[in-house]
Design a protein around this motif. Structure first.
Motif, PDB file in Angstrom:
ATOM      1  N   UNK A 187      51.381  39.167  48.284  1.00  0.00           N
ATOM      2  CA  UNK A 187      52.194  39.787  47.235  1.00  0.00           C
ATOM      3  C   UNK A 187      52.294  41.303  47.392  1.00  0.00           C
ATOM      4  N   UNK A 188      51.378  41.880  48.180  1.00  0.00           N
ATOM      5  CA  UNK A 188      51.408  43.331  48.397  1.00  0.00           C
ATOM      6  C   UNK A 188      52.608  43.768  49.226  1.00  0.00           C
ATOM      7  N   UNK A 189      53.342  42.812  49.752  1.00  0.00           N
ATOM      8  CA  UNK A 189      54.554  43.128  50.513  1.00  0.00           C
ATOM      9  C   UNK A 189      55.551  43.912  49.670  1.00  0.00           C
ATOM     10  N   UNK A 190      55.449  43.790  48.338  1.00  0.00           N
ATOM     11  CA  UNK A 190      56.385  44.478  47.453  1.00  0.00           C
ATOM     12  C   UNK A 190      56.311  45.990  47.617  1.00  0.00           C
ATOM     13  N   UNK A 191      55.129  46.524  47.929  1.00  0.00           N
ATOM     14  CA  UNK A 191      54.982  47.988  48.032  1.00  0.00           C
ATOM     15  C   UNK A 191      55.837  48.576  49.156  1.00  0.00           C
ATOM     16  N   UNK A 248      64.675  62.092  49.862  1.00  0.00           N
ATOM     17  CA  UNK A 248      63.901  61.010  50.467  1.00  0.00           C
ATOM     18  C   UNK A 248      62.475  61.459  50.759  1.00  0.00           C
ATOM     19  N   UNK A 249      62.334  62.672  51.269  1.00  0.00           N
ATOM     20  CA  UNK A 249      61.001  63.204  51.592  1.00  0.00           C
ATOM     21  C   UNK A 249      60.133  63.283  50.336  1.00  0.00           C
ATOM     22  N   UNK A 250      60.708  63.812  49.259  1.00  0.00           N
ATOM     23  CA  UNK A 250      59.943  63.973  48.016  1.00  0.00           C
ATOM     24  C   UNK A 250      59.587  62.615  47.428  1.00  0.00           C
ATOM     25  N   UNK A 251      60.586  61.712  47.337  1.00  0.00           N
ATOM     26  CA  UNK A 251      60.295  60.398  46.765  1.00  0.00           C
ATOM     27  C   UNK A 251      59.240  59.657  47.577  1.00  0.00           C
ATOM     28  N   UNK A 252      59.403  59.613  48.895  1.00  0.00           N
ATOM     29  CA  UNK A 252      58.499  58.835  49.737  1.00  0.00           C
ATOM     30  C   UNK A 252      57.088  59.399  49.698  1.00  0.00           C
ATOM     31  N   UNK A 253      56.959  60.723  49.679  1.00  0.00           N
ATOM     32  CA  UNK A 253      55.641  61.352  49.588  1.00  0.00           C
ATOM     33  C   UNK A 253      54.975  61.017  48.255  1.00  0.00           C
ATOM     34  N   UNK A 254      55.745  61.085  47.168  1.00  0.00           N
ATOM     35  CA  UNK A 254      55.202  60.780  45.840  1.00  0.00           C
ATOM     36  C   UNK A 254      54.833  59.300  45.739  1.00  0.00           C
ATOM     37  N   UNK A 255      55.693  58.449  46.289  1.00  0.00           N
ATOM     38  CA  UNK A 255      55.415  57.007  46.239  1.00  0.00           C
ATOM     39  C   UNK A 255      54.190  56.659  47.073  1.00  0.00           C
ATOM     40  N   UNK A 256      53.994  57.343  48.202  1.00  0.00           N
ATOM     41  CA  UNK A 256      52.806  57.120  49.025  1.00  0.00           C
ATOM     42  C   UNK A 256      51.545  57.513  48.262  1.00  0.00           C
ATOM     43  N   UNK A 257      51.623  58.608  47.482  1.00  0.00           N
ATOM     44  CA  UNK A 257      50.486  59.028  46.656  1.00  0.00           C
ATOM     45  C   UNK A 257      50.177  57.961  45.611  1.00  0.00           C
ATOM     46  N   UNK A 287      46.648  54.321  43.215  1.00  0.00           N
ATOM     47  CA  UNK A 287      46.768  53.484  42.023  1.00  0.00           C
ATOM     48  C   UNK A 287      46.944  52.006  42.333  1.00  0.00           C
ATOM     49  N   UNK A 288      47.273  51.665  43.571  1.00  0.00           N
ATOM     50  CA  UNK A 288      47.579  50.264  43.871  1.00  0.00           C
ATOM     51  C   UNK A 288      46.421  49.520  44.534  1.00  0.00           C
ATOM     52  N   UNK A 289      45.519  50.225  45.193  1.00  0.00           N
ATOM     53  CA  UNK A 289      44.321  49.625  45.798  1.00  0.00           C
ATOM     54  C   UNK A 289      44.672  48.442  46.707  1.00  0.00           C
ATOM     55  N   UNK A 290      45.631  48.662  47.556  1.00  0.00           N
ATOM     56  CA  UNK A 290      46.076  47.608  48.473  1.00  0.00           C
ATOM     57  C   UNK A 290      45.179  47.565  49.707  1.00  0.00           C
ATOM     58  N   UNK A 291      45.377  46.539  50.535  1.00  0.00           N
ATOM     59  CA  UNK A 291      44.566  46.354  51.735  1.00  0.00           C
ATOM     60  C   UNK A 291      44.923  47.395  52.796  1.00  0.00           C
ATOM     61  N   UNK A 292      44.046  47.523  53.807  1.00  0.00           N
ATOM     62  CA  UNK A 292      44.287  48.479  54.894  1.00  0.00           C
ATOM     63  C   UNK A 292      45.527  48.100  55.701  1.00  0.00           C
ATOM     64  N   UNK A 293      45.802  46.811  55.821  1.00  0.00           N
ATOM     65  CA  UNK A 293      46.992  46.373  56.551  1.00  0.00           C
ATOM     66  C   UNK A 293      48.263  46.784  55.825  1.00  0.00           C
ATOM     67  N   UNK A 313      48.919  50.353  56.425  1.00  0.00           N
ATOM     68  CA  UNK A 313      49.537  50.633  57.722  1.00  0.00           C
ATOM     69  C   UNK A 313      51.048  50.388  57.677  1.00  0.00           C
ATOM     70  N   UNK A 314      51.458  49.315  57.008  1.00  0.00           N
ATOM     71  CA  UNK A 314      52.888  49.026  56.903  1.00  0.00           C
ATOM     72  C   UNK A 314      53.601  50.095  56.058  1.00  0.00           C
ATOM     73  N   UNK A 315      52.917  50.588  55.026  1.00  0.00           N
ATOM     74  CA  UNK A 315      53.484  51.659  54.217  1.00  0.00           C
ATOM     75  C   UNK A 315      53.659  52.928  55.043  1.00  0.00           C
TER      76      UNK A 315
END
Length: 439
Positions: free
Chosen positions: A49-53, A78-87, A92-98, A101-103
């Motif tokens: 389900x983490x594919x949504x990120x 795009x730079x601002x949004x993607x940087x903020x979304x990566x933060x 806050x999402x505590x997703x797996x290491x894999x 990597x996809x992010x």
């Protein structure tokens, strides 16, 4: 090897199988669908389900690129949004290491397309230049196919949308030379690296580095020396990912360009672009191809060049290309270019204190080295001198790697205190003495 290491190895070998199917059984007009389908399948299988990120990242960036393509600020948006979304994703999402990597992969790809596409519209007279040959042919379908293509799904190698478009539209993928030889060499190298890592982890596991016994009962010489097997193990781990990621490129032909175009890592062809476009399938058999666009590391140069700055240029080269083109060149003030690039690199890898410290010291080391290069300019060095400089470079490099993999501040302080922060002492002496030694 850890569970994650085994997962990555299985993942990369699965991509090798996918690339073999791609080369021999998938017709040209379906290669985009096939590549994205394999990538999507891998995401579903490994992330659940983490594919949504990463999909949200791709989706919103696609809207920015397609809906605001006529705005010169779309790349910055795009730079601002993607940087903020990566933060948000990291903290806050505590997703797996894999999933992480996809992010990281989708971050590089979507930012690059948005920035390049904005440049096309800001400087339309340069559309024929290789720097801006994205063209206005970007469609929703092709953008999704590029973002989710199975090659580069974990961040390496990074390749531009133009390289992907050339792979889909040009006939080189069917005539790329030496792909079998290069693929087998990578497979053999990978087995050697895996075996080497098994031996290193058996005799010098990182878990022992964290124990009280290591710090309290081992001599200072052993504590200083252990960074060499630990550092080498880390280098082998990343290097194995690089060479395994190259195999699908060799087999599928992605990133293969005629050698006469002098392709550069990450960028692609630099000269004879029109001559390349005029090539047809009938006259490709005598053309020699180069894969420099996607080749990510030259480990011999990393170890055997005595200059630290030159050594690291041969490591993670496609990511360095991305940082140079989409961060360094975008910063308007020269004094801020290097700090901003290092800061974003640390942010992209994961905004942790260990990452910041490692990249800070990289900048400091390069500064010290440049000072001494000016002092010693024009002087000839003996083999002994070169050997000492190379060993010193590796010693400092392995200290930085130890900081990078330790991650926690208390682990870093405990270990470095036990060896008297020797690498900082060395750097401090080199820096201070450079102010008193005359050229």
């Amino acid at each position: 090897m850890t569970k994650d290491d085994i997962t990555y190895v299985v993942f990369f070998y699965s991509l090798v199988v996918a690339s073999i199917i791609d080369r021999f059984f998938v017709i040209d007009r379906h290669k985009g669908h096939y590549g994205a389908g394999v990538g999507m399948t891998a995401l579903l299988f490994l992330c659940g389900s983490e594919i949504l990120y990463p999909l949200v990242n791709v989706g919103i960036n696609t809207i920015i690129i397609l809906c605001f393509s006529r705005k010169r600020w779309s790349g910055i948006l795009s730079f601002i949004f993607t940087s903020a979304y990566l933060f948000y994703f990291r903290y806050y999402c505590f997703a797996s290491s894999l999933t992480n990597m996809f992010m990281m992969s989708t971050t590089l790809k979507m930012m690059s397309v948005a920035i390049d596409h904005a440049k096309v519209n800001e400087f339309p007279k340069h559309n024929d230049d290789t720097e801006f040959q994205l063209t206005n042919e970007i469609t929703f379908e092709h953008l999704i196919f590029y973002a989710l293509h199975y090659i580069g799904l974990v961040g390496v190698p990074f390749y531009t949308y133009k390289t992907y478009s050339d792979y889909i539209n040009l006939p080189f993928k069917h005539h790329s030379s030496d792909w079998q030889y290069k693929s087998w060499i990578c497979v053999i190298d990978s087995f050697i690296v895996i075996l080497g890592r098994q031996l290193l982890n058996y005799f010098w596991p990182f878990s022992y580095f964290l124990t009280d016994e290591f710090l309290e009962k081992r001599s200072i010489f052993y504590r200083i020396w252990i960074i060499y097997p630990l550092g080498f193990d880390f280098v082998l781990r990343i290097y194995n990912a690089f060479i395994m990621a190259n195999i699908p490129c060799y087999i599928s032909g992605l990133g293969a360009y005629p050698d006469f175009t002098k392709p550069e890592c990450g960028h692609g062809p630099t000269i004879n672009i029109e001559k390349m476009k005029m090539l047809s399938k009938e006259n490709l058999h005598d053309v020699t191809f180069s894969y420099k666009t996607i080749e990510n590391a030259k480990i011999k140069k990393v170890y055997f060049l005595m200059q630290f700055k030159k050594s690291i240029k041969y490591w993670n080269r496609t990511i360095q290309f991305w940082l140079y083109k989409y961060v360094f060149k975008m910063v308007p003030y020269n004094a801020l270019k290097k700090p901003a690039t290092m800061l974003f690199s640390s942010y992209w890898h994961g905004l942790q204190l260990s990452n910041l410290l490692s990249l800070f010291f990289v900048s400091l080391i390069i500064y010290i080295e440049e000072r001494w290069e000016n002092i010693l300019k024009g002087k000839k060095f003996s083999s002994f001198h070169k050997c000492i400089r190379t060993v010193l470079k590796i010693h400092i490099l392995y200290n930085l790697i130890t900081i990078f993999i330790s991650q926690e501040w208390n682990v870093i302080v405990r270990y470095q205190s036990s060896v008297y922060w020797n690498y900082i002492v060395i750097l401090s002496l080199l820096l201070l003495s450079s102010f008193f030694v005359r050229p």
